[in-house]
Scaffold this active site. Structure first.
Site, PDB file in Angstrom:
ATOM      1  N   LYS A   1      43.579 -34.432  24.508  1.00 26.39           N
ATOM      2  CA  LYS A   1      44.566 -33.358  24.222  1.00 26.39           C
ATOM      3  C   LYS A   1      44.205 -32.489  23.105  1.00 26.39           C
ATOM      4  CE  LYS A   1      49.245 -33.381  21.836  1.00 26.39           C
ATOM      5  NZ  LYS A   1      49.985 -33.873  20.723  1.00 26.39           N
TER       6      LYS A   1
ATOM      7  N   HIS B   1      43.864 -32.721  11.425  1.00 27.32           N
ATOM      8  CA  HIS B   1      44.824 -31.483  11.067  1.00 27.32           C
ATOM      9  C   HIS B   1      46.124 -31.957  10.833  1.00 27.32           C
ATOM     10  CE1 HIS B   1      45.121 -32.425  15.418  1.00 27.32           C
ATOM     11  NE2 HIS B   1      46.289 -31.698  15.406  1.00 27.32           N
TER      12      HIS B   1
ATOM     13  N   LYS C   1      55.836 -43.000  11.165  1.00 31.97           N
ATOM     14  CA  LYS C   1      55.309 -43.664  12.498  1.00 31.97           C
ATOM     15  C   LYS C   1      54.172 -44.437  12.181  1.00 31.97           C
ATOM     16  CE  LYS C   1      56.957 -39.824  15.429  1.00 31.97           C
ATOM     17  NZ  LYS C   1      56.628 -38.820  16.471  1.00 31.97           N
TER      18      LYS C   1
ATOM     19  N   HIS D   1      43.229 -35.964  17.791  1.00 31.47           N
ATOM     20  CA  HIS D   1      43.344 -36.335  19.276  1.00 31.47           C
ATOM     21  C   HIS D   1      42.296 -36.722  19.994  1.00 31.47           C
ATOM     22  CE1 HIS D   1      47.246 -34.455  18.694  1.00 31.47           C
ATOM     23  NE2 HIS D   1      46.792 -33.285  18.343  1.00 31.47           N
TER      24      HIS D   1
ATOM     25  N   SER E   1      52.265 -35.181  10.710  1.00 28.97           N
ATOM     26  CA  SER E   1      51.175 -36.215  10.256  1.00 28.97           C
ATOM     27  C   SER E   1      49.643 -35.645  10.175  1.00 28.97           C
ATOM     28  CB  SER E   1      51.160 -37.470  11.026  1.00 28.97           C
ATOM     29  OG  SER E   1      51.030 -37.151  12.359  1.00 28.97           O
TER      30      SER E   1
ATOM     31  N   ARG F   1      47.374 -41.373  14.252  1.00 20.84           N
ATOM     32  CA  ARG F   1      47.760 -40.767  12.811  1.00 20.84           C
ATOM     33  C   ARG F   1      47.349 -41.627  11.704  1.00 20.84           C
ATOM     34  NH1 ARG F   1      52.151 -41.088  16.677  1.00 20.84           N
ATOM     35  NH2 ARG F   1      53.473 -39.293  17.260  1.00 20.84           N
TER      36      ARG F   1
ATOM     37  N   GLN G   1      46.622 -36.227  11.412  1.00 20.66           N
ATOM     38  CA  GLN G   1      46.243 -36.665  12.849  1.00 20.66           C
ATOM     39  C   GLN G   1      45.188 -36.041  13.522  1.00 20.66           C
ATOM     40  OE1 GLN G   1      48.887 -34.221  15.786  1.00 20.66           O
ATOM     41  NE2 GLN G   1      50.046 -34.694  14.053  1.00 20.66           N
TER      42      GLN G   1
ATOM     43  N   GLU H   1      44.191 -28.563  21.803  1.00 25.24           N
ATOM     44  CA  GLU H   1      45.398 -27.949  21.593  1.00 25.24           C
ATOM     45  C   GLU H   1      45.113 -26.632  21.070  1.00 25.24           C
ATOM     46  OE1 GLU H   1      47.827 -30.928  19.781  1.00 25.24           O
ATOM     47  OE2 GLU H   1      47.444 -29.742  17.601  1.00 25.24           O
TER      48      GLU H   1
END
Length: 417
Positions: free
Chosen positions: A137, A276, A301, A114, A110, A295, A112, A139
């Protein structure tokens, strides 16, 4: 006093999300086959998307020959985490500060971002079933194979070229906003961020029927060879995304986010509020110990467009701003050290028959063998390694990684005080 060796095997878990590569095409399935997961049987028609290694409450790793999972073992043996890390991070209930993963991406994830720690706490309190923990989050994605992703907003002038040249794209935005955007290229950074936020918000909230109509027109133009020169590098991505998620507004994000094509060994870091979408390939991924995702497109979702639009940084730059350039610690060990304290990743290439030594680290680590075979040894013993073997290494433990009859590749994630 610890009742377990400072180095031991752990049992990762698999996540079979729809976007994962199927069967033996997936690195996740390959490593799961060698990880000793009880009852694991490869299904060639099933998607194998993620391999989780850590203590996240959603899917904590097991421990070989123990009834307790990894978090429970660490709760019983806090010295494995180490006092200095426990003083710096919340390690309540054996919680590690990081979560280590392998991702095998067959179709795009997706659009998205964080949330940061404060926003995560708010979202978790408001929607605990959607945002399942209160942690942030950040990453890092480290390519195991050729890897494609959308990563951060492009520089404003480059987006402006698409706004001018792609009528199906700008048709989704109010004409006054289009004019404002095209006129902001020489404005201050603060003004550019405000206009970019307005433009992106209008795109993501555009009428779904209009989005589908404009995508049909765009795809028809591309399939008839009607793309302009500026669209050459993005045409195949647009067609692929539309095949995977027909009529989805996320397809148009290809005209706003950097399209990144990475080779094995390259890495990118995505902090809070950076948009991203991973598109294709196999990666090692390390993040703070969270599963919070906001998302907004390319997904079946639930979407949370208002929160995504509100938390983005709207930093617009070339994708290399997100690159993590490794440092050679030794000729065999490279360190990927993102600009946050939660984790660092080592990539270890040990030639056939040789040994690479790692001095003790102040905090805990998790390592996975991805190629070859060999063993890991420490003061109290040793364990065999093959592709898919996952081990936990306790704080303050020196280890030796020895390759067998082929080169051995190991990725090791850790946190240090």
């Amino acid at each position: 006093m610890s009742t377990i060796e400072p180095v031991f095997r752990i049992i990762p878990t698999t996540q079979n999300y729809d976007w994962g590569k199927k069967g033996s095409d997936s690195k996740v399935a390959e490593f799961a086959s060698g990880a000793g997961i009880p009852g694991f049987s490869l299904n060639e028609s099933a998607p194998y998307a993620e391999l989780w290694m850590g203590t996240h409450v959603k899917s904590p790793s097991g421990v070989v020959d123990k009834e307790q999972n990894l978090a429970q073992i660490l709760t019983m043996n806090p010295s494995l985490i180490g006092d200095r890390v426990s003083q710096r991070f919340d390690t309540t209930n054996g919680n590690l500060p990081f979560l280590f993963k392998v991702l095998a991406i067959g179709k795009a994830l997706s659009i998205q971002t964080h949330p940061d720690k404060k926003t995560s706490e708010q979202l978790h309190a408001q929607q605990p079933k959607v945002y399942t923990d209160p942690n942030h989050k950040p990453e890092m994605a480290l390519a195991l194979t050729d890897f494609k992703a959308l990563c951060g907003f492009m520089p404003i002038p480059r987006i402006a070229e698409y706004v001018k040249d792609v009528p199906e794209f700008n048709a989704l935005i109010d004409p006054s906003t289009v004019t404002e955007f095209l006129n902001c290229t020489h404005s201050s950074e603060l003004e550019q961020k405000a206009v970019l936020k307005k433009f992106f918000s209008e795109l993501m909230t555009a009428d779904v029927t209009k989005i589908a109509t404009q995508l049909q027109t765009l795809v028809a133009r591309y399939r008839s060879g009607g793309q302009k020169h500026a669209e050459e590098g993005i045409k195949d991505l647009v067609l692929t995304l539309n095949e995977q998620y027909p009529g989805d507004v996320g397809v148009f994000c290809a005209f706003m986010l950097n399209y990144v094509r990475m080779t094995p060994g390259q890495a990118i870091f995505l902090g809070a509020g950076e948009p991203h979408a991973y598109v294709q390939g196999d990666i090692m991924e390390c993040m703070a110990n969270s599963d919070n995702v906001i998302r907004a497109g390319l997904t079946p979702k639930p979407k949370d467009i208002p929160n995504l639009v509100s938390v983005l940084t709207y930093m617009a730059s070339d994708w290399d701003k997100h690159m993590v350039k490794p440092v050679d610690v030794t000729p065999r060990t490279r360190k990927y050290d993102p600009p946050i304290p939660d984790f660092t990743v080592l990539q270890v290439h040990t030639p056939k028959g040789e040994t690479e030594s790692h001095e003790a680290i102040q905090g805990p680590s998790i390592a996975i063998a991805t190629e070859g075979s060999g063993r890991v040894s420490w003061g109290g013993g040793d364990l065999d390694l093959q592709a898919g073997s996952v081990i936990f290494v306790g704080a303050e433990t020196k280890i030796d990684i020895t390759a067998g009859d082929s080169n051995l590749v190991v990725y090791r994630a850790y946190v240090a005080a």
